[in-house]
Design a protein around this motif. Structure first.
Motif: not given
Length: 166
Positions: A38, A45, A59, A77, A96, A123, A141-142, A149
């Protein structure tokens, strides 16, 4: 009688809607993803097999994205080396993958400052309702699009290295 008809109609609409929008996760049959990289500043990402980029995604980050996460609630992050250490198919954010933040250095720094390092860094998807919040809206978070996802979740296994750079 009208109430029964209404309830039956409502139940069938909810059932149809759930079935209509349910997504099947497609198995991944490509090269093993050996590393997730990342770059926060680029908002990218990358999924790698060895040194080869297999896939890349745009992202979103924590609402306070500049600098590494140091304390619970700072909106940042993390930056550093971690691993994927858990998965949540029932995530409030569609799906996630858990990141092993805090590592030993993160925890030691926060403790030395008399603070808590925070945790629960993932993620994850946007879960539909988080559209329009801007590019950096998470608590650290990402975030990627829900359809992304789904792919990442199937491609990346627990134990995969995650390197997060400024």
């Amino acid at each position: 009688m009208k109430r029964r008809v209404f309830l039956a109609s409502a139940i069938s609409v909810l059932t149809f809607s759930k079935a209509a929008f349910a997504r099947d996760l497609k198995p991944y049959a490509g090269p093993e993803i050996t590393r997730v990289v990342v770059y926060k500043e680029r908002r990218k990402l990358y999924l790698l097999h060895g040194d080869e980029v297999v896939q890349e995604y745009k992202i979103g980050l924590g609402g306070n994205p500049i600098g590494p996460k140091q304390f619970e609630g700072d909106g940042k992050t993390p930056e550093g080396s971690y691993i994927i250490n858990r998965r949540n198919p029932n995530s409030a954010y569609h799906l996630s993958l858990g990141i092993s933040y805090p590592n030993a250095d993160d925890a030691a720094y926060a403790q030395a400052m008399g603070r808590r390092p925070g945790g629960d860094i993932f993620i994850h998807g946007r879960a539909g309702e988080n559209r329009g919040k801007g590019k950096d809206w998470t608590a650290g978070c990402i975030a990627v699009k829900d359809r992304h996802i789904e792919k990442i979740y199937m491609m990346v296994q627990n134990g995969t290295q995650v390197d997060i750079f400024p």
